[in-house]
Write a protein that holds these residues in place. Sequence first.
Motif, PDB file in Angstrom:
ATOM      1  N   TYR A 122      13.417   7.899 -33.215  1.00  0.00           N
ATOM      2  CA  TYR A 122      14.534   7.768 -32.287  1.00  0.00           C
ATOM      3  C   TYR A 122      15.312   6.499 -32.615  1.00  0.00           C
ATOM      4  O   TYR A 122      14.726   5.483 -33.007  1.00  0.00           O
ATOM      5  N   TRP A 123      16.624   6.572 -32.365  1.00  0.00           N
ATOM      6  CA  TRP A 123      17.512   5.469 -32.711  1.00  0.00           C
ATOM      7  C   TRP A 123      18.467   5.150 -31.569  1.00  0.00           C
ATOM      8  O   TRP A 123      18.898   6.055 -30.838  1.00  0.00           O
ATOM      9  N   GLY A 124      18.774   3.866 -31.452  1.00  0.00           N
ATOM     10  CA  GLY A 124      19.856   3.471 -30.565  1.00  0.00           C
ATOM     11  C   GLY A 124      21.177   3.581 -31.292  1.00  0.00           C
ATOM     12  O   GLY A 124      21.236   3.937 -32.475  1.00  0.00           O
ATOM     13  N   LYS A 125      22.253   3.241 -30.577  1.00  0.00           N
ATOM     14  CA  LYS A 125      23.590   3.358 -31.159  1.00  0.00           C
ATOM     15  C   LYS A 125      24.037   2.092 -31.880  1.00  0.00           C
ATOM     16  O   LYS A 125      25.057   2.095 -32.563  1.00  0.00           O
ATOM     17  N   GLY A 126      23.289   1.030 -31.694  1.00  0.00           N
ATOM     18  CA  GLY A 126      23.573  -0.192 -32.425  1.00  0.00           C
ATOM     19  C   GLY A 126      24.376  -1.208 -31.648  1.00  0.00           C
ATOM     20  O   GLY A 126      25.096  -0.873 -30.705  1.00  0.00           O
ATOM     21  N   THR A 127      24.246  -2.456 -32.077  1.00  0.00           N
ATOM     22  CA  THR A 127      25.035  -3.545 -31.520  1.00  0.00           C
ATOM     23  C   THR A 127      25.474  -4.443 -32.673  1.00  0.00           C
ATOM     24  O   THR A 127      24.692  -4.719 -33.579  1.00  0.00           O
TER      25      THR A 127
END
Length: 130
Positions: free
Chosen positions: A119-124
């Motif tokens: 699973y991955w976040g959308k990033g910052t």
Amino acid sequence: QVQLVESGGGLVQAGGSLRLSCAASGLTFSNYAMGWFRQAPGKERKFVGTVSGNDFSTYYTDSVKGRFTVSRDNAKNTVWLQMNSLKPEDTAVYYCAAGSRTTIYSGIRYYTRSEDMNYWGKGTLVTVSS
């Protein structure tokens, strides 16, 4: 539904510090190793650091060893990336990811590949000015 939400990115001068956070939901957090990856403009996404779900062991890419620290709190379903002594080459979008295994080491290799993560976040975005 699993969600990973990163926060804490921004603009910082070289030599400064930032602390990124990643809040996880929809999964049994302690069952997952958590990783941080980054993608600089025009480049491939690369591994930064990871922390296991159970014994909190960590592993880092060479370029951030001694400067970055990954930590987690399983009670808060949160993982952090503390970044010190930042350099312009640290500029990138930083992604939080959850691995399919609790541990970070297979006995043969560390789980540092994007395909090791489920699973991955959308990033910052982190921008380090010189």
